[in-house]
Motif scaffolding. Structure first.
Motif, mmCIF file in Angstrom:
data_model
loop_
_atom_site.group_PDB
_atom_site.id
_atom_site.type_symbol
_atom_site.label_atom_id
_atom_site.label_comp_id
_atom_site.label_asym_id
_atom_site.label_seq_id
_atom_site.Cartn_x
_atom_site.Cartn_y
_atom_site.Cartn_z
ATOM 1 N N GLY A 36 39.208 40.701 30.781
ATOM 2 C CA GLY A 36 39.569 40.536 32.185
ATOM 3 C C GLY A 36 40.475 41.618 32.723
ATOM 4 O O GLY A 36 40.996 41.488 33.838
ATOM 5 N N TYR A 78 49.338 40.951 36.105
ATOM 6 C CA TYR A 78 48.251 40.032 35.755
ATOM 7 C C TYR A 78 48.300 38.789 36.634
ATOM 8 O O TYR A 78 49.342 38.491 37.248
ATOM 9 C CB TYR A 78 48.330 39.672 34.268
ATOM 10 C CG TYR A 78 48.137 40.868 33.362
ATOM 11 C CD1 TYR A 78 49.220 41.514 32.778
ATOM 12 C CD2 TYR A 78 46.864 41.375 33.113
ATOM 13 C CE1 TYR A 78 49.044 42.632 31.961
ATOM 14 C CE2 TYR A 78 46.679 42.487 32.299
ATOM 15 C CZ TYR A 78 47.770 43.100 31.723
ATOM 16 O OH TYR A 78 47.596 44.206 30.926
ATOM 17 N N ILE A 216 34.251 34.749 35.867
ATOM 18 C CA ILE A 216 34.332 35.864 34.937
ATOM 19 C C ILE A 216 34.514 35.380 33.507
ATOM 20 O O ILE A 216 35.155 34.351 33.262
ATOM 21 C CB ILE A 216 35.483 36.829 35.320
ATOM 22 C CG1 ILE A 216 36.864 36.223 35.077
ATOM 23 C CG2 ILE A 216 35.334 37.254 36.784
ATOM 24 C CD1 ILE A 216 38.000 37.223 35.261
ATOM 25 N N ILE A 305 37.136 31.135 35.988
ATOM 26 C CA ILE A 305 37.461 31.970 34.829
ATOM 27 C C ILE A 305 37.044 31.241 33.565
ATOM 28 O O ILE A 305 37.560 30.166 33.253
ATOM 29 C CB ILE A 305 38.954 32.328 34.751
ATOM 30 C CG1 ILE A 305 39.407 33.052 36.028
ATOM 31 C CG2 ILE A 305 39.198 33.216 33.525
ATOM 32 C CD1 ILE A 305 40.821 33.580 35.987
HETATM 33 O O1 LIG Z 1 45.193 39.071 35.432
HETATM 34 C C1 LIG Z 1 44.141 38.517 35.193
HETATM 35 C C2 LIG Z 1 43.876 37.968 33.818
HETATM 36 C C3 LIG Z 1 45.143 37.412 33.231
HETATM 37 C C4 LIG Z 1 44.947 37.043 31.784
HETATM 38 C C5 LIG Z 1 44.335 38.168 31.010
HETATM 39 N N1 LIG Z 1 43.090 38.611 31.609
HETATM 40 C C6 LIG Z 1 43.299 39.090 32.968
HETATM 41 N N2 LIG Z 1 43.181 38.421 36.093
HETATM 42 C C7 LIG Z 1 41.910 37.774 35.816
HETATM 43 C C8 LIG Z 1 41.461 36.922 36.920
HETATM 44 C C9 LIG Z 1 41.611 37.537 38.256
HETATM 45 C C10 LIG Z 1 42.978 38.076 38.480
HETATM 46 C C11 LIG Z 1 43.396 38.996 37.414
#
Ligand SMILES: O=C([C@@H]1CCCNC1)N1CCCCC1
Length: 330
Positions: A36, A78, A216, A305
């Motif tokens: 991700g 993140y 995702i 997710i």
């Molecule tokens: O920051 C993240 C994740 C956090 C945990 C680790 N993977 C990335 N995103 C994913 C979903 C959309 C926003 C950004």
């Protein structure tokens, strides 16, 4: 070429850590492989001392193959609110037998408290698409993008497991790692994620609910985050399950075991089944009576997710050639 390494779960399968070799002589760090995001960043000799609590540090001055990218910086935030930032080197990076000779290694000068307190996690290795990389003034390629031309097949696979080590492999699909067929689905990489669409879900022995779920595949997210309608339907089947605003999530009685949850893959009726016990993510208190749910809502994110709670029920092929995802039971 091919390669791969073990993915060892931390408590409650909150994350999986994989040994990665960096530099000459090799410095082995345990990294959280994260589909991700797309930065490879590590705790380092440059990380503020007050922000290090037990992590292994990459020291580029001890690597004869390290080359500093003068003037290059990175900074990432993140979705869970954590963050890190620093400078950039090129060095040799290997995952098992697979070596990339000139990989951008982003050394942290500062990390947020979430990373400081995660003492076994020495950094992240992003396997999202290149558009997500945060390095300035020029974005850097991921380990997979650098390795792809030399791979026997332009793929990596995630075989995460509940409570025991699994594996990430690169360049091949292990036929002994899954059962039945692999169903491939299209990926929308326009946001930099392995973004796909499930046709729906089923709860326990119930009928399949046809409803488009776009989301995702994110190895770096712990839980399965789904649309509120799906989450409400699931917990509505469980006596005593409720949304707990103090915990900011659904909680449920750890016993009896909750119903299985299945999500569809493709238009031929394939599905991945999460055993109900995967939804007992972790006890909320010392009695072990109440559990925090492994399925939670995706409100405010804009998409679902499929994190580790979902991924550990499957064998997943991330195909960088066709830009598809392959899902199989195991
Ligand atoms: O920051 C993240 C994740 C956090 C945990 C680790 N993977 C990335 N995103 C994913 C979903 C959309 C926003 C950004």
């Amino acid at each position: 070429s091919t390669g791969g390494a073990v993915a060892t779960p931390e408590d409650h399968d909150v994350e999986y850590l994989t040994p990665v070799s960096i530099g000459t002589p090799e410095q082995i760090l345990n990294l959280d492989i994260d589909t991700g995001s797309s930065d490879l960043w590590v705790f380092s000799s440059e990380t503020s001392r007050s922000e290090v609590k037990g992590q292994t540090l990459y020291d580029p001055s001890n690597s004869s193959t390290a080359q500093k990218l003068e003037g290059y910086t990175w900074s990432i935030s993140y979705g869970d609110g954590s963050s890190s930032a620093g400078e950039v080197y090129l060095d040799t990076v290997s995952i098992g037998a697979l070596t990339v000779s000139s990989q951008a290694v982003e050394v942290a000068q500062k990390v947020s408290s979430e990373f400081t307190s995660d003492s076994n996690n020495d950094g992240l290795l992003g396997l999202g698409f290149g558009s997500l990389n945060t390095v300035q003034p020029n974005a850097q390629k991921t380990f997979f993008d650098n390795a792809m031309p030399a791979l026997d097949s332009p793929v990596f696979t995630a075989d995460l497991k509940a409570g025991i080590p699994g594996r990430y492999n690169f360049g091949y699909i292990d036929p002994n790692a899954y059962t039945g067929n692999i169903t491939y689905v299209s990926v929308d990489d326009s946001q930099g994620f392995w973004d796909w669409t499930s046709p729906g879900y089923a709860i326990g022995s119930g009928s399949f609910e046809n409803t488009t779920i776009k989301g995702i595949a994110d190895t770096g997210t712990s839980l399965l985050l789904l649309p509120s309608s799906v989450v409400s339907a699931y917990y509505g089947k469980i006596s005593g399950a409720k949304y707990d605003s103090t915990q900011a999530g659904y909680v449920l009685p750890c016993s009896p075991t909750p119903p299985d949850f299945a999500f569809g893959v493709g238009d031929d009726g394939a599905a991945i089944v999460l055993p109900g016990k995967y939804i007992n993510y972790a006890p909320t208190g010392s009695s072990g009576t109440t559990c925090f749910g492994g399925i939670q809502g995706d409100s405010g994110i804009g998409f679902a997710i499929f994190g580790d709670v979902a991924l550990k029920a499957a064998f997943v092929v991330f195909d960088g050639g066709s830009k598809t995802l392959g899902w199989a039971s195991k």
